[in-house]
Design a protein around this motif. Structure first.
Motif, mmCIF file in Angstrom:
data_model
loop_
_atom_site.group_PDB
_atom_site.id
_atom_site.type_symbol
_atom_site.label_atom_id
_atom_site.label_comp_id
_atom_site.label_asym_id
_atom_site.label_seq_id
_atom_site.Cartn_x
_atom_site.Cartn_y
_atom_site.Cartn_z
ATOM 1 N N ALA A 35 0.825 -1.215 0.000
ATOM 2 C CA ALA A 35 0.000 0.000 0.000
ATOM 3 C C ALA A 35 0.854 1.258 0.000
ATOM 4 C CB ALA A 35 -0.932 -0.006 1.213
ATOM 5 N N ARG A 36 1.986 1.237 0.684
ATOM 6 C CA ARG A 36 2.854 2.409 0.709
ATOM 7 C C ARG A 36 3.450 2.657 -0.672
ATOM 8 N NH1 ARG A 36 7.296 3.145 5.359
ATOM 9 N NH2 ARG A 36 5.336 3.470 6.489
ATOM 10 N N LEU A 37 3.872 1.618 -1.343
ATOM 11 C CA LEU A 37 4.412 1.764 -2.689
ATOM 12 C C LEU A 37 3.340 2.287 -3.635
ATOM 13 C CD1 LEU A 37 6.520 1.461 -4.870
ATOM 14 C CD2 LEU A 37 6.051 -0.990 -4.951
ATOM 15 N N GLN A 38 2.119 1.798 -3.514
ATOM 16 C CA GLN A 38 1.026 2.294 -4.356
ATOM 17 C C GLN A 38 0.822 3.788 -4.155
ATOM 18 O OE1 GLN A 38 -2.390 -0.071 -3.352
ATOM 19 N NE2 GLN A 38 -1.660 -1.898 -4.427
ATOM 20 N N PRO B 16 5.767 12.134 2.083
ATOM 21 C CA PRO B 16 4.639 12.403 2.993
ATOM 22 C C PRO B 16 4.975 12.003 4.434
ATOM 23 C CG PRO B 16 3.891 11.299 1.004
ATOM 24 C CD PRO B 16 5.386 11.267 0.976
ATOM 25 N N ALA B 17 4.521 12.821 5.390
ATOM 26 C CA ALA B 17 4.800 12.545 6.799
ATOM 27 C C ALA B 17 4.039 11.317 7.282
ATOM 28 C CB ALA B 17 4.437 13.762 7.648
#
Length: 490
Positions: A68-71, A262-263
């Motif tokens: 999900a982070r890579l997306q 993004p934080a």
């Protein structure tokens, strides 16, 4: 002889209403009819996350990348990456240029109003009228009759260049998706390497502490103490180098994103849990002609060169232009729209090249050479695509076995270290055996992490090489090459 053949071509153009460009025939792909098979090219068995036979070009990047982070990072990059933004602007510029060239196919019509005042010497004037006025209002127009297809050829060339730019933009987007994923994997690799180095550094410091205590008590030699210190310093140096490499990998990822990291982000997955699709079908090399935007870009450049030959041929023949105007003329402003003030003019012009110092022939020779260059570029693009896919298939067929072997080696090296430490503590062997076992274990652990990263990076590259990364979700309708990035649906 060449002029005779051009005249014959012109007759054909007049009869068919086409341009003088040669008939386009797509060059045959200069590669084998199928990708290599057998041996290292054997496809790996599908895992829990498989492609179900869907081609790469039809597989959404959200379905290929499950992290999900890579997306989220890919989604940010598609909206903010400056290189992609420039590629989009190049498409807009090429589209505007195409509209400019296309407009030359149509007549130009304009309105004009004017006044002219003239003084004539008295001895030349009529009835002593030395000052004369003329007022005019009307429309004027001009049109080049494209009898030999010159303007149409230029229009076709501009259209092909526009489409080539659009495909270049599509290739840039596929490349960006691949680059973000690969760079993200580099960050995860750095995390794993730091973890292994930290563990090695802790073990080395513990061993050094024991040897220092023994040395202080006179039960260990200075050589053994120095040997244990080398492992500590080596691991400490590696730790700093890996910290630097991770920071630089993050910086490279931020550059691709086009904005600061993004934080707050959705939790990501470690390197070992990046279950990318391993069984995307490669198809046949001819599929690449319609799935690889770089190949389609090269073909459009070839079509542009082909159209340019038509324009160069048409330059040998007459150009016909029609100009005219219609309106009113009057010696006074108030008489412009009175009966009898109508005026018109019609002036057809035919221009025939007679002597131009060989310029037209040179332009035609240049156009033919440029087409040969574009043919070679097109064939080169196909060969490069074939090589990239074949390399990806070869790597896909070997990385799993390599990783399995390295995993077994890590276990064996760990067992060796345990036994060497035990033998050293019992006084059977010197500390040199422990030192070598520690270094070999550390080296093998790093090799295993690197191999895992390379395996995943290869799957990403293969996905791109097969034309993947254009649609967001599997089943989405493909966008046109010049279409904007679709709004993310998550």
């Amino acid at each position: 002889m060449r002029r005779v053949s051009l005249i014959a071509a012109a007759v054909s153009v007049i009869a068919t209403g086409c341009t003088m460009a040669p008939k386009y025939e797509r060059p045959l792909p200069p590669v084998a009819a199928s990708f290599p098979t057998g041996g290292v090219y054997e496809t790996q068995p599908p895992g829990a996350h498989n492609a179900n036979g869907v081609a790469a070009a039809d597989t959404g990047w959200r379905n290929f990348f499950v992290d999900a982070r890579l997306q989220q990072l890919i989604d940010i990059a598609l909206k903010n990456n400056r290189d992609l933004r420039v590629a989009v602007l190049h498409v807009q510029a090429a589209q505007a240029h195409y509209r400019v060239v296309r407009s030359e196919l149509f007549p130009t019509i304009g309105a004009q109003a004017g006044q002219s005042k003239q003084r004539t010497p008295k001895d030349l004037s009529f009835l002593d009228q030395t000052i004369s006025n003329q007022y005019s209002v009307g429309l004027n127009g001009a049109w080049e009759i494209d009898l030999f297809g010159r303007v149409q050829s230029l229009r076709n060339q501009a259209l092909a260049k526009y489409l080539a730019t659009a495909y270049a933009r599509k290739a840039a987007e596929l490349s960006l998706v691949s680059q973000v994923a690969t760079q993200y994997l580099q960050v995860l690799e750095a995390d794993d390497l730091l973890q292994v180095t930290q563990q090695t550094l802790k073990t080395a410091r513990d061993s050094y502490g024991i040897n220092k205590l023994k040395f202080d008590n006179g039960t260990a030699s200075e050589l053994e103490l120095s040997q244990s210190q080398t492992v500590v310093e080596s691991a400490a140096a590696n730790f700093q180098a890996q910290e630097r490499a991770r920071a630089q990998a993050v910086n490279a990822l931020v550059l691709l994103l086009g904005e600061p990291m993004p934080a707050e982000m959705t939790g990501g997955m470690p390197l070992d849990d990046q279950h990318l699709l391993t069984d995307i079908p490669a198809g046949v090399p001819s599929d690449l002609l319609t799935r690889r935007p770089d190949i389609m870009e090269a073909e459009q450049n070839l079509l542009a060169a082909n159209a340019n030959i038509g324009a160069a041929r048409a330059a040998f023949f007459p150009s016909i232009s029609l100009t005219g105007s219609f309106g009113t003329l009057s010696p006074s402003l108030g008489g412009l729209f009175k009966p009898g003030s109508a005026a018109w003019s019609f002036a057809p012009t035919i221009t025939l090249p007679i002597f131009e110092g060989g310029q037209n022939m040179a332009n035609l020779d240049l156009a033919n050479v440029q087409k040969k260059i574009e043919i070679a570029q097109y064939e080169r693009a196909i060969q490069s695509a074939f090589r990239e896919v074949a390399d990806g298939l070869a790597a896909r067929g070997t990385y799993d076995q390599q990783i399995a072997a390295l995993t077994r080696e890590v276990s064996a090296q760990q067992r060796r270290l345990d036994l060497s430490t035990l033998r050293y503590k019992q006084g059977v062997d010197s500390y040199l055996g422990v030192l070598e076992a520690q270094q070999d274990l550390y080296s093998t652990q790093q090799m295993l992490i690197t191999a895992r990263t390379e395996r995943l990076s290869n799957l990403v590259s293969l996905y791109q090489a097969l034309g993947g990364g254009w649609i967001e979700h599997t089943g989405d309708m493909p966008r046109e090459a010049d279409a904007p990035v679709a709004a993310s649906a998550g």
